[in-house]
Design a protein around this motif. Structure first.
Motif, PDB file in Angstrom:
ATOM      1  N   UNK A   1       0.770  -1.273  -0.054  1.00 42.39           N
ATOM      2  CA  UNK A   1       0.148  -0.111   0.066  1.00 42.39           C
ATOM      3  C   UNK A   1       0.880   1.274  -0.056  1.00 42.39           C
ATOM      4  N   UNK A   2       1.884   1.257   0.743  1.00 36.89           N
ATOM      5  CA  UNK A   2       2.921   2.305   0.851  1.00 36.89           C
ATOM      6  C   UNK A   2       3.444   2.569  -0.482  1.00 36.89           C
ATOM      7  N   UNK A   3       3.879   1.365  -1.111  1.00 36.92           N
ATOM      8  CA  UNK A   3       4.573   1.630  -2.444  1.00 36.92           C
ATOM      9  C   UNK A   3       3.562   2.002  -3.481  1.00 36.92           C
ATOM     10  N   UNK A   4       2.286   1.587  -3.472  1.00 32.96           N
ATOM     11  CA  UNK A   4       1.482   1.902  -4.671  1.00 32.96           C
ATOM     12  C   UNK A   4       1.277   3.548  -4.844  1.00 32.96           C
ATOM     13  N   UNK A   5       1.261   4.109  -3.437  1.00 38.79           N
ATOM     14  CA  UNK A   5       1.011   5.789  -3.456  1.00 38.79           C
ATOM     15  C   UNK A   5       2.388   6.220  -3.883  1.00 38.79           C
ATOM     16  N   UNK A   6       3.615   5.725  -3.874  1.00 43.99           N
ATOM     17  CA  UNK A   6       4.832   6.145  -4.282  1.00 43.99           C
ATOM     18  C   UNK A   6       4.803   6.008  -5.879  1.00 43.99           C
ATOM     19  N   UNK A   7       4.470   4.957  -6.136  1.00 47.95           N
ATOM     20  CA  UNK A   7       4.343   4.501  -7.737  1.00 47.95           C
ATOM     21  C   UNK A   7       3.371   5.431  -8.546  1.00 47.95           C
ATOM     22  N   UNK A   8       2.403   5.776  -7.975  1.00 50.48           N
ATOM     23  CA  UNK A   8       1.356   6.472  -8.509  1.00 50.48           C
ATOM     24  C   UNK A   8       1.742   8.052  -8.742  1.00 50.48           C
ATOM     25  N   UNK A   9       2.447   8.527  -7.580  1.00 53.54           N
ATOM     26  CA  UNK A   9       2.942  10.049  -7.392  1.00 53.54           C
ATOM     27  C   UNK A   9       3.981  10.103  -8.436  1.00 53.54           C
ATOM     28  N   UNK A  10       4.609   8.888  -8.878  1.00 57.22           N
ATOM     29  CA  UNK A  10       5.917   9.216  -9.680  1.00 57.22           C
ATOM     30  C   UNK A  10       5.667   8.656 -11.175  1.00 57.22           C
ATOM     31  N   UNK A  11       4.432   8.107 -11.167  1.00 56.75           N
ATOM     32  CA  UNK A  11       4.029   7.736 -12.668  1.00 56.75           C
ATOM     33  C   UNK A  11       4.573   6.330 -13.212  1.00 56.75           C
ATOM     34  N   UNK A  12       5.055   5.817 -12.338  1.00 54.36           N
ATOM     35  CA  UNK A  12       5.927   4.440 -12.389  1.00 54.36           C
ATOM     36  C   UNK A  12       4.920   3.296 -12.705  1.00 54.36           C
ATOM     37  N   UNK A  13       4.917   2.694 -13.883  1.00 60.06           N
ATOM     38  CA  UNK A  13       4.005   1.617 -14.210  1.00 60.06           C
ATOM     39  C   UNK A  13       4.423   0.483 -13.335  1.00 60.06           C
ATOM     40  N   UNK A  14       3.200   0.076 -12.637  1.00 61.73           N
ATOM     41  CA  UNK A  14       3.366  -1.120 -11.785  1.00 61.73           C
ATOM     42  C   UNK A  14       2.107  -1.941 -11.901  1.00 61.73           C
ATOM     43  N   UNK A  15       2.253  -3.132 -11.214  1.00 62.06           N
ATOM     44  CA  UNK A  15       0.750  -3.803 -10.867  1.00 62.06           C
ATOM     45  C   UNK A  15       0.968  -4.958  -9.992  1.00 62.06           C
ATOM     46  N   UNK A  16       0.181  -5.004  -9.165  1.00 65.21           N
ATOM     47  CA  UNK A  16       0.148  -6.092  -8.126  1.00 65.21           C
ATOM     48  C   UNK A  16       0.132  -7.313  -8.996  1.00 65.21           C
ATOM     49  N   UNK A  17       0.693  -8.622  -8.655  1.00 65.88           N
ATOM     50  CA  UNK A  17       0.756  -9.945  -9.301  1.00 65.88           C
ATOM     51  C   UNK A  17      -0.458 -10.654  -8.959  1.00 65.88           C
ATOM     52  N   UNK A  18      -1.690 -10.195  -9.708  1.00 66.82           N
ATOM     53  CA  UNK A  18      -2.782 -10.943  -9.246  1.00 66.82           C
ATOM     54  C   UNK A  18      -2.913 -12.441  -9.258  1.00 66.82           C
ATOM     55  N   UNK A  19      -3.530 -12.815  -8.299  1.00 65.72           N
ATOM     56  CA  UNK A  19      -4.119 -14.371  -8.559  1.00 65.72           C
ATOM     57  C   UNK A  19      -5.445 -14.523  -9.125  1.00 65.72           C
ATOM     58  N   UNK A  20      -5.787 -15.691  -9.578  1.00 64.92           N
ATOM     59  CA  UNK A  20      -7.382 -15.711 -10.324  1.00 64.92           C
ATOM     60  C   UNK A  20      -8.147 -15.217  -9.501  1.00 64.92           C
ATOM     61  N   UNK A  21      -8.105 -15.667  -8.199  1.00 63.29           N
ATOM     62  CA  UNK A  21      -9.058 -15.113  -7.130  1.00 63.29           C
ATOM     63  C   UNK A  21      -9.347 -13.296  -7.129  1.00 63.29           C
ATOM     64  N   UNK A  22      -8.082 -12.803  -7.152  1.00 65.14           N
ATOM     65  CA  UNK A  22      -7.884 -11.298  -7.404  1.00 65.14           C
ATOM     66  C   UNK A  22      -8.571 -10.781  -8.625  1.00 65.14           C
ATOM     67  N   UNK A  23      -8.328 -11.603  -9.844  1.00 63.01           N
ATOM     68  CA  UNK A  23      -9.130 -11.215 -10.978  1.00 63.01           C
ATOM     69  C   UNK A  23     -10.676 -11.261 -10.754  1.00 63.01           C
ATOM     70  N   UNK A  24     -10.898 -12.515 -10.402  1.00 62.10           N
ATOM     71  CA  UNK A  24     -12.382 -12.660 -10.049  1.00 62.10           C
ATOM     72  C   UNK A  24     -13.116 -11.624  -9.279  1.00 62.10           C
ATOM     73  N   UNK A  25     -12.351 -10.948  -8.313  1.00 62.06           N
ATOM     74  CA  UNK A  25     -12.968  -9.929  -7.421  1.00 62.06           C
ATOM     75  C   UNK A  25     -12.576  -8.626  -8.056  1.00 62.06           C
ATOM     76  N   UNK A  26     -12.088  -8.399  -9.253  1.00 63.91           N
ATOM     77  CA  UNK A  26     -11.477  -7.070  -9.917  1.00 63.91           C
ATOM     78  C   UNK A  26     -12.735  -6.214 -10.303  1.00 63.91           C
ATOM     79  N   UNK A  27     -12.890  -4.966  -9.640  1.00 60.65           N
ATOM     80  CA  UNK A  27     -13.841  -3.954  -9.944  1.00 60.65           C
ATOM     81  C   UNK A  27     -13.611  -3.678 -11.603  1.00 60.65           C
ATOM     82  N   UNK A  28     -12.297  -3.777 -11.775  1.00 60.11           N
ATOM     83  CA  UNK A  28     -12.050  -3.266 -13.111  1.00 60.11           C
ATOM     84  C   UNK A  28     -12.571  -4.298 -14.325  1.00 60.11           C
ATOM     85  N   UNK A  29     -12.510  -5.514 -13.987  1.00 57.54           N
ATOM     86  CA  UNK A  29     -13.089  -6.630 -14.723  1.00 57.54           C
ATOM     87  C   UNK A  29     -14.413  -6.370 -15.059  1.00 57.54           C
ATOM     88  N   UNK A  30     -15.252  -5.872 -14.009  1.00 51.73           N
ATOM     89  CA  UNK A  30     -16.617  -5.963 -14.166  1.00 51.73           C
ATOM     90  C   UNK A  30     -17.260  -4.575 -14.914  1.00 51.73           C
TER      91      UNK A  30
END
Length: 407
Positions: free
Chosen positions: A305-334
């Motif tokens: 969570x701390x890194x996510x704030x830093x990545x966004x502030x500095x526009x560094x392309x990143x993504x959490x390595x999702x599990x299949x369960x993460x994708x199935x619960x992902x608001x972006x997907x719906x």
């Protein structure tokens, strides 16, 4: 008319790679007529192998490659059955098949026969391997022709580990998109000239296409499989946060963004250090592993969570390595109709991916689940000029199979 409305496709396929192409075209609005043997497409039997339940009326595993179709069951070896197929092809635009050459020739459904009878037809052929070479007549499946022979299962794991288990049908669905693109390109030309064409896609070729960076870089020494501790670009790699969450940063322009990135990562003391600030130098002096170790230690000091704030502030392309369960619960997907909930009477709600192509005039496509073997046979016989008596006679003669149950 919207999308491909008015376009008719005759499908002579089995399993996944071949059927998934008409599924995509069906989502674009085309009429898909799926021809099955009396025993059905063998993919109907595969659900239990994926840990999925099925019955004679509902089959979530089969739906993945076979939604939005009309279901006809015909004995292709019966002359009257074949005559029915020819009658449908005559008024169709596209034929898609995944049968092997010998079977197509024997049945009179090969490209040469079809194009001679119906020069307007766009003929799409999904294969395991190419039309030439020692494997041209071999069975080719996603796991064998794509993942194994294409190099995926040995290139994906970390160096020193065993081959990975690639998700079943991973290559099938990718190859289906390639065949869809080719078929639709040929359809455009057919509408301009009136002349059909042949489109061929094979699983092996599709895998090598997707692996081309590995294929080309290997020739100058890049290793596959490789270790994440030895990748040539440390800022295009996976790392783990303090709270044990794996994430990926993807900034291949290490040199340009070095100062911004390393300051953000808490390694600002390296800014201006000519021993670390270009890929050329760290590669030549074999310091990539050293840089990766420093990044490992830096990322382990903060939570994701701390890194996510830093990545966004500095526009560094990143993504959490999702599990299949993460994708199935992902608001972006719906929110983007990437995953669509479908309701089954027997199995309840299931989430299924839609095809990734969107046409403005269609919007989010309709999804219609598969039907039992022969569900539309009678309907299409009548549509093509056969009488009710003909339907009874053809079924009694073993030329066609009709569904007589209830959904």
């Amino acid at each position: 008319m919207k999308g491909l409305e008015g376009i008719k496709v005759i499908e002579l396929t089995s399993y996944v790679a071949g059927p998934a192409c008409p599924r995509i075209i069906g989502e674009m609005g085309a009429e898909i007529i799926k021809i099955e043997p009396f025993t059905g497409d063998e993919q109907r039997t595969q659900g239990p192998g994926f840990g999925m339940k099925r019955n004679d009326l509902e089959d979530p595993a089969f739906d993945m490659s076979s939604m939005n179709k009309n279901w006809i069951s015909v004995n292709l070896k019966n002359p009257e059955g074949l005559a029915f197929i020819y009658k449908m092809i005559e008024s169709a635009d596209i034929v898609v098949t995944s049968f092997r050459d010998k079977a197509l020739l024997k049945l009179g459904l090969d490209y040469e026969t079809i194009s001679a009878k119906f020069p307007h037809i766009v003929y799409g052929h999904m294969r395991g391997y190419g039309e030439r070479g020692p494997e041209k007549d071999s069975k080719g499946f996603d796991a064998t022709a794509y993942s194994a022979r294409g190099g995926l299962i040995t290139s994906f794991p970390q160096k020193g580990e065993s081959p990975v288990n690639v998700v079943v049908a991973f290559g099938d669905f990718n190859a289906a998109i390639a065949l869809t693109a080719g078929v639709l390109a040929a359809l455009v030309n057919k509408q301009r000239t009136g002349k059909g064409d042949k489109v061929v896609v094979n699983l092996y070729h599709t895998a090598v296409w997707g692996m081309q960076l590995a294929m080309v870089s290997r020739q100058v020494g890049a290793e596959y499989p490789r270790s994440r501790k030895e990748v040539p670009c440390p800022t295009n790699n996976c790392y783990k946060s303090k709270d044990d969450i794996w994430f990926l940063i993807c900034n291949g322009n290490y040199n340009k963004y070095f100062d911004i990135m390393f300051t953000a990562f808490g390694l600002g003391h390296l800014v201006g250090n000519k021993e670390y600030d270009t890929l050329e130098v760290i590669g030549e002096h074999k310091r990539t592993g050293e840089v990766i170790k420093m990044l490992d230690e830096a990322f382990a000091a903060k939570t994701f969570d701390e890194w996510e704030v830093i990545f966004k502030q500095n526009e560094i392309p990143y993504q959490k390595c999702h599990t299949v369960d993460d994708v199935l619960a992902d608001e972006e997907a719906y929110a983007n109709d990437i995953l669509r909930p479908l309701h089954y009477k027997e199995f309840g709600k299931r989430m299924i991916p839609t095809s990734p192509i969107r046409i403005k005039s269609i919007g989010d496509p309709e999804l219609r689940t598969s039907k039992p073997i022969g569900y539309h046979t009678r309907e299409y016989l009548l549509k093509y000029g056969y009488s009710e008596a003909d339907v009874v006679r053809l079924e009694a003669a073993g030329a066609v199979k009709c569904f007589h149950g209830e959904l």
